[in-house]
Design an enzyme around this catalytic site. Structure first.
Site, PDB file in Angstrom:
ATOM      1  N   GLU A  76       0.809  -1.207   0.000  1.00 13.42           N
ATOM      2  CA  GLU A  76       0.000   0.000   0.000  1.00 13.42           C
ATOM      3  C   GLU A  76       0.854   1.274   0.000  1.00 13.42           C
ATOM      4  O   GLU A  76       0.605   2.198  -0.751  1.00 13.42           O
ATOM      5  CB  GLU A  76      -0.932  -0.031   1.227  1.00 13.42           C
ATOM      6  CG  GLU A  76      -1.682   1.249   1.516  1.00 13.42           C
ATOM      7  CD  GLU A  76      -2.832   1.482   0.542  1.00 13.42           C
ATOM      8  OE1 GLU A  76      -3.103   0.591  -0.273  1.00 13.42           O
ATOM      9  OE2 GLU A  76      -3.435   2.564   0.602  1.00 13.42           O
ATOM     10  N   ASP A  77       1.872   1.300   0.847  1.00 14.12           N
ATOM     11  CA  ASP A  77       2.572   2.557   1.091  1.00 14.12           C
ATOM     12  C   ASP A  77       3.992   2.649   0.535  1.00 14.12           C
ATOM     13  O   ASP A  77       4.648   3.666   0.703  1.00 14.12           O
ATOM     14  CB  ASP A  77       2.642   2.818   2.608  1.00 14.12           C
ATOM     15  CG  ASP A  77       1.275   3.060   3.204  1.00 14.12           C
ATOM     16  OD1 ASP A  77       0.380   3.451   2.439  1.00 14.12           O
ATOM     17  OD2 ASP A  77       1.099   2.847   4.425  1.00 14.12           O
TER      18      ASP A  77
END
Ligand code: MN
Length: 714
Positions: A76-77
């Site tokens: 996700e990051d």
């Protein structure tokens, strides 16, 4: 900050060396991809996945779960790709990380449709593997622990979501410690003032409480030992949010929360029978409170919680809540589904644990055919909270109620005013009675009317504590208001009889002495106790008579009574206006009868005949003399019973006589007794007075075949 060696120390006892190596590898990978990222707290981002992995390690979850904890935010990051994860850590971990990535993209909006859709995605992603859910919960725990670094508006939103979704999910999985921590953290951010005040108040009495807890524990432990059972007794304060919820739902103060401390007996033996034995030991020691015993061993909660619960009257006459469990039951109660993974490796693990997981999955699995978002929401919530019903406001907000709730509960959940003025409800656009039981998915609209008031009957239909408390409080206020009015009328009249001015007396100092005497603090209190019949008006007035007029000895009961005329439709009353007067239905007095009044609490004066047996044995202080004072002619019901031989045409004859005297028969019932050939005819006649009634009695008595004619009482 947690270090990788700390995590490895935690997992060393139950994971094999290859698994330990995998965790170390995940740490190195996570550290490299999160490099340079910071959290809002200013700490390196890596602290977050480390803490999450630490929580999962404390729960003794399997290696793939802890690895995923370390990697959960990488896709996700960071620049890391699912393919990379798959290549290094394998299919299982990649699947778990993907599941978490999907969830993290979901935010819960406030509109129902959007909310439902997001819930749906989240639940689908989570229920694919129960471990995804546990990692997400650990993630949320750490985010809540560090929530102070978020901007204020985000704090509130995250805390709300935690209370709405994550705490119930933790509860559903039986992971009690998570539910407790999530609820308390969310509470602290959502109601900061209330939280601080409560924590402060609870801390202040800590010493006292600990002494008490120690005492009770010791007594229970001694009994358990005496009967040769092995086990320990725990006693601890309940978590803040549950106390707060109780206080606000029941509108009570902290001092009134009796079950602040929950006591637990945790038995070494896994034999269920020992739990019941311990229960009987407790019940022999202290008297149980009826209706408070719950057997979650015979019927476990949906999240597989098992224990016996009881409430007893403790050593100081206080209520004490006690739970009884075996060690295994206790483990499940605290750690729920997480306990399952502990037994997976090495030690024996029970088949029904598998069953449990299957059941949970089934409940979490969402039926695809539920296209309607509303239906979906209520279905989902039903799965999460099986003892509740979910209904919608006309604007589409979801509200939850205990099963069996009615529109009255719904109305009070909106506002006290809406509840008080509620006259009806529409469910799915159709008008329903107030006793209608709310069903899942109903859209409820309350119809109100200004000037309308709650009634005692509502207590039969309201199930929520909030609604019941409000209705009771209204009734109480209303009873007091009526009693004050009645008390004032009675006192004014009594004073006037003695040529004293009530308006002057109430300003005197002597009246203050009277307050002290009755331990009351205001004139209204005085009027109320007179109106309730606790103190007779005569007794009050005597205080203000000149010495020589004061009665030496209390007068005999008969003479002590005061004269009072009645005002009710058709009857006038001198002096006392608008006082509630009603005729008792037991004896149905009619003009001409000797009558007496009885001050009933908050319900005015009930008029009985002098000979009514129901008055006997009642508080003589509350009996007042009343007199007929007919203003306009009207009829009164009276019950008459005629016993006669069962002869054809006799009933017609009786009716003719009654009609000829211009008396209406409002009800007639005939029962024949073939055994002795007799008929019993019960009539309700509308008569003007006793004279007229006596006329009819005499006339019927003269009839041939009539055995007896009587006025009857119920
Ligand atoms: Mn995270």
């Amino acid at each position: 900050m947690l270090r990788i060696t700390d995590i490895l120390d935690k997992t060393q006892s139950y994971l094999v060396p290859e698994e330990q190596v995998m965790i170390e590898k995940a740490y190195v990978f996570s550290a490299s991809v999160h490099q340079g990222q910071l959290r809002l707290s200013g700490e390196p981002y890596l602290t977050h996945p480390m803490e999450v992995a630490g929580i999962l390690a404390d729960m003794k979850l399997d290696a793939a779960t802890i690895v995923t904890g370390l990697l959960h935010d990488t896709v996700e990051d960071t620049l890391a790709s699912p393919e990379q994860i798959k290549e290094i850590f394998g299919d299982e971990v990649e699947f778990l990380v993907e599941g978490l990535t999907k969830i993290s993209k979901i935010t819960i909006g406030s509109r129902v449709e959007q909310q439902a859709e997001n819930f749906r995605k989240m639940i689908l992603a989570m229920s694919a593997d129960i471990r995804i859910l546990m990692i997400r919960l650990a993630d949320r725990i750490h985010n809540m622990r560090t929530l102070q670094f978020q901007p204020p508006e985000k704090r509130k939103y995250i805390a709300e979501e935690t209370l709405e979704l994550y705490a119930p999910l933790a509860n559903r999985l039986g992971i009690n410690w998570m539910r407790v921590e999530l609820e308390d953290l969310a509470f602290c951010y959502l109601h900061e003032e209330a939280y601080k005040a409560l924590v402060d108040r609870i801390a202040r009495k800590e010493e006292e409480r600990e002494k008490y807890t120690g005492e009770v524990k010791e007594i229970i432990q001694r009994e358990i030992d005496r009967f040769g059972m092995k086990g320990i007794v725990e006693g601890r304060a309940k978590h803040f949010y549950s106390i707060y919820r109780k206080m606000s739902e029941q509108q009570i103060d902290l001092d009134e929360v009796y079950d602040l401390i929950a006591f637990r007996i945790i038995l070494d033996s896994e034999k269920e029978i020992e739990c019941y034995e311990a229960l009987s030991v407790v019940h022999a020691l202290w008297k149980p409170v009826p209706g408070r015993f719950k057997d979650y061993i015979a019927i476990p909660k949906v999240n597989n919680y098992r224990a016996l619960h009881t409430t007893v009257i403790g050593p100081y006459g206080e209520r004490v809540e006690i739970q009884i469990r075996s060690r295994l039951m206790h483990e499940w109660a605290e750690e729920g589904i997480a306990a399952h993974w502990r037994y997976k490796e090495g030690r024996a693990y029970k088949r029904d644990d598998d069953e449990q997981i299957k059941r949970l999955r089934e409940l979490l699995e969402v039926q695809q055919e539920l296209k309607n978002p509303r239906e979906f929401m209520s279905h989902l919530k039903m799965a999460l909270f099986p003892d509740e019903v979910y209904v919608f406001t006309p604007r589409g907000d979801v509200k939850s109620f205990p099963k069996g709730a009615t529109p009255i509960d719904f109305a009070y959940s909106i506002h006290t005013d809406v509840g008080d003025k509620c006259i009806g409800a529409k469910v799915n656009r159709n008008i329903v009675p107030l006793k209608y039981e709310l069903q899942n998915g109903d859209t409820v609209e309350i119809i109100t009317q200004s000037g309308h008031h709650p009634s005692k009957d509502w207590l039969k239909y309201a199930v929520t504590t909030r609604a019941r408390a409000r209705i009771r409080s209204w009734i109480k206020t209303e009873e007091r208001r009526k009693s004050i009015d009645l008390g004032r009328d009675l006192l004014e009249k009594e004073f006037r009889k003695q040529n004293l001015k009530f308006s002057q007396i109430i300003k005197s100092d002597e009246i203050k002495e009277l307050f002290a005497e009755y331990s009351i603090s205001s004139l209204d209190d005085l009027l109320a106790i007179v109106g309730y019949g606790r103190v007779s008006p005569k007794r009050v007035v005597n205080r203000f008579l000149p010495e020589e007029m004061k009665p030496e000895e209390p007068l005999p009961e008969k003479q002590k009574k005061k004269k009072l005329s009645i005002s009710t439709p058709g009857i006038s009353l001198t002096g006392v206006e608008d006082v509630m007067v009603r005729f008792a239905h037991c004896c149905n007095p009619i003009p001409g009868d000797e009558i007496q009044g009885y001050i009933s609490r908050g319900r005015g004066i009930a008029v009985h005949t002098m000979s009514c047996p129901n008055i006997e044995g009642l508080d003589p202080e509350r009996v007042v003399d009343v007199q007929w004072n007919i203003r306009e002619k009207q009829t009164y019901p009276v019950n008459m019973r005629v016993v006669c031989k069962d002869k054809k045409g006799l009933l017609a004859e009786i009716s003719t006589i009654i009609s000829s005297l211009d008396i209406n028969i409002s009800h007639a019932e005939v029962e024949t007794r073939p055994a002795d050939m007799q008929a019993i005819c019960d009539f309700i006649l509308d008569v003007y007075d006793l004279d007229q009634f006596n006329q009819v009695l005499h006339a019927i008595k003269k009839l041939k075949n009539v055995i007896s004619v009587d006025r009857v009482r119920k």
